[in-house]
Design a protein around this motif. Structure first.
Motif, short mmCIF file in Angstrom:
data_model
loop_
_atom_site.label_atom_id
_atom_site.label_comp_id
_atom_site.label_asym_id
_atom_site.label_seq_id
_atom_site.Cartn_x
_atom_site.Cartn_y
_atom_site.Cartn_z
N GLN A 112 0.81 -1.05 0.05
CA GLN A 112 0.13 0.02 -0.05
C GLN A 112 0.89 1.34 0.03
N TRP A 113 0.60 2.13 -0.87
CA TRP A 113 1.18 3.64 -1.05
C TRP A 113 0.93 4.33 0.52
N GLN A 114 1.71 4.62 1.20
CA GLN A 114 1.55 5.54 2.51
C GLN A 114 2.52 6.64 2.38
N PRO A 115 2.17 7.80 3.23
CA PRO A 115 3.23 8.67 3.53
C PRO A 115 4.43 8.13 4.12
N GLY A 116 5.61 8.47 3.34
CA GLY A 116 6.89 8.08 3.79
C GLY A 116 7.74 8.95 4.42
N THR A 117 8.96 8.49 4.58
CA THR A 117 9.94 9.16 5.43
C THR A 117 10.98 9.92 4.46
N ARG A 118 11.56 8.85 3.55
CA ARG A 118 12.54 9.61 2.56
C ARG A 118 11.78 9.80 1.29
N HIS A 119 10.83 9.63 0.86
CA HIS A 119 9.69 9.85 -0.14
C HIS A 119 8.33 10.37 0.36
N ASP A 120 7.71 10.97 -0.61
CA ASP A 120 6.37 11.53 -0.36
C ASP A 120 5.45 10.37 0.35
N TYR A 121 5.61 9.37 -0.46
CA TYR A 121 4.76 8.22 -0.50
C TYR A 121 5.94 7.02 -0.90
N GLU A 122 5.71 6.12 -0.06
CA GLU A 122 6.37 4.88 -0.14
C GLU A 122 5.70 3.45 -0.16
N LEU A 123 6.01 2.57 -0.49
CA LEU A 123 5.22 1.19 -0.75
C LEU A 123 5.54 0.44 0.42
N GLY A 124 4.52 0.36 1.30
CA GLY A 124 4.65 -0.56 2.62
C GLY A 124 4.07 -1.99 2.20
N ILE A 125 4.85 -2.90 2.87
CA ILE A 125 4.42 -4.37 2.60
C ILE A 125 3.27 -4.60 3.65
N VAL A 126 2.14 -4.64 3.11
CA VAL A 126 0.98 -5.08 4.20
C VAL A 126 0.65 -6.41 4.31
N SER A 127 1.01 -7.23 3.29
CA SER A 127 0.77 -8.57 3.38
C SER A 127 1.86 -9.37 2.78
#
Length: 399
Positions: free
Chosen positions: A368-383
């Motif tokens: 899921q694309w969520q607000p990130g730390t290094r980039h505005d949005y980062e792809l988090g692993i949800v499953s």
């Protein structure tokens, strides 16, 4: 990259069809980056005492340009094998041109059912020269179903935002598409008539989904079309709790409408390669995290998922040339591809296991694309999905 003819003795040429111009140019950058990265590794290999070199041509993001690129790589560069990735029209054109020219071809980033059945093969009549590795439409459905079921833990009614192109048509396919696999998980799909891509208005879909009380929408839309859908949904006073989308939405945010949030914001998507994946190069041992970091440091751009698959193209090509009975014989190279089983930057690729001839599969996780730390949005692993050894890095966030 060398562009001189392969007429000299002692070389084997890997031909690369890469989009350097046109609408797919952004997806050509990872392939260009990887070419420069792996060329020294390939040069150290000596199949049958011959040096491996790379030669590339621009597909110009069109089927015609792709066919011309293959023709030049075969005629002018004497390519022993051709590799490519990305492009709904471009990738099949490359593969078909190689099949017609009797040249081994390796490709990726295109659901395998569309590549295989969409190009006219069947279980009795596989391709002779063209090989592919990717996930399937059924794999996408299973990953998305994992995400849907996290919304409230039960089967869902899901609105389908399908286009009228190959993505929508194959997603709806009654036997080999996304839809039957999703229904097999117990989900009910609401499927309005497909929209023409690029979309100019999606208010009919918004109204149908809103009136049906739908909380989840799934699609294979472009970023531009999904941004339009989200904007019109907001204007109507309705928004789904979760959107899942594949295709362009697996790449970092790039499309906004009038300063609004990017289309990817909060979208669940497939995660086929990330820096967190426990994958490593078979050429030099580089990890997925090191590849992503190298790309960002060199280009100043956010890493994107095709990096890992682009790298694996050259790993498999090098393996085929190194294990072929005669790497100067294209038939022997194709036979080597057919028996390849290799741990790569894209995970284990195994052409001996199917699911059909010419195909190796890529494991999928859910992101899921969520607000990130290094980039505005980062792809988090949800499953973690099908990926052994991959840990979740984020919880699913719903509206």
């Amino acid at each position: 990259m060398s562009e001189t003819p392969m007429g000299q003795q002692g070389t084997l040429t890997v031909g690369v069809v890469v989009a350097r111009s046109g609408r797919l140019a952004d997806l050509g950058r990872p392939l260009d980056f990887v070419m420069a990265l792996v060329e020294p590794e390939l040069a150290r290999l000596r199949p049958a005492g011959r040096r491996i070199r790379l030669a590339s041509r621009d597909s110009r993001s069109s089927a015609e340009g792709a066919r011309q690129a293959v023709d030049e790589l075969v005629r002018d560069e004497n390519a022993a094998i051709v590799v490519t990735l990305a492009g709904t029209q471009v990738l099949p054109a490359v593969a078909d041109a190689c099949e017609a020219a009797a040249v081994p071809c390796l490709s990726s980033t295109f659901p395998w059912q569309v590549y295989y059945y969409g190009r006219g093969a069947d279980d009795e009549h596989p391709f002779e020269w063209t090989y592919h590795f990717c996930w399937g439409l059924d794999d996408i459905a299973d990953v998305f179903a994992d995400l849907w079921e996290r919304v409230d833990g039960s089967p869902q009614t899901v609105g389908c935002l399908w286009n009228d192109g190959p993505q929508g048509a194959w997603s709806r396919h009654p036997e080999r598409g996304f839809a039957p696999a999703a229904r097999a998980r117990g989900h009910r799909l609401v499927e309005p008539a497909p929209y023409q891509e690029p979309a100019t208005a999606l208010d009919t879909h918004v109204t149908m989904f809103r009136d049906a009380g739908i909380d989840i929408v799934t699609s294979a839309a472009t970023g531009q079309d999904l941004a339009l859908f989200r904007s019109q949904a907001a204007d109507s006073g309705w928004q789904p709790r979760l959107i899942t989308c594949s295709r362009w939405l697996a790449y970092p945010p790039s499309v906004t409408r009038g300063g609004e949030q990017p289309a990817q914001a909060g979208v669940g998507t497939l995660a086929y390669w990330t820096p967190a994946h426990p994958y490593r190069s078979s050429l030099g041992g580089m990890t997925a995290a090191e590849l992503a970091e190298g790309y960002e440091q060199t280009t100043g751009r956010q890493w994107l998922q095709p990096l890992g698959l682009a790298y694996a193209l050259f790993e498999v090509a090098a393996h085929a040339l190194s294990t072929a009975d005669d790497p100067t014989d294209r038939g022997a190279v194709a036979a080597a591809l057919r028996r390849t089983r290799l741990e790569t930057m894209a995970g284990l690729l195994d052409w001996t296991a199917g699911p059909v001839p010419n195909i190796a599969t890529v494991a999928l996780a859910g992101g899921q694309w969520q607000p990130g730390t290094r980039h505005d949005y980062e792809l988090g692993i949800v499953s973690p999905g099908q990926v052994d050894g991959l840990a979740a890095t984020a919880d699913l966030v719903t509206a």
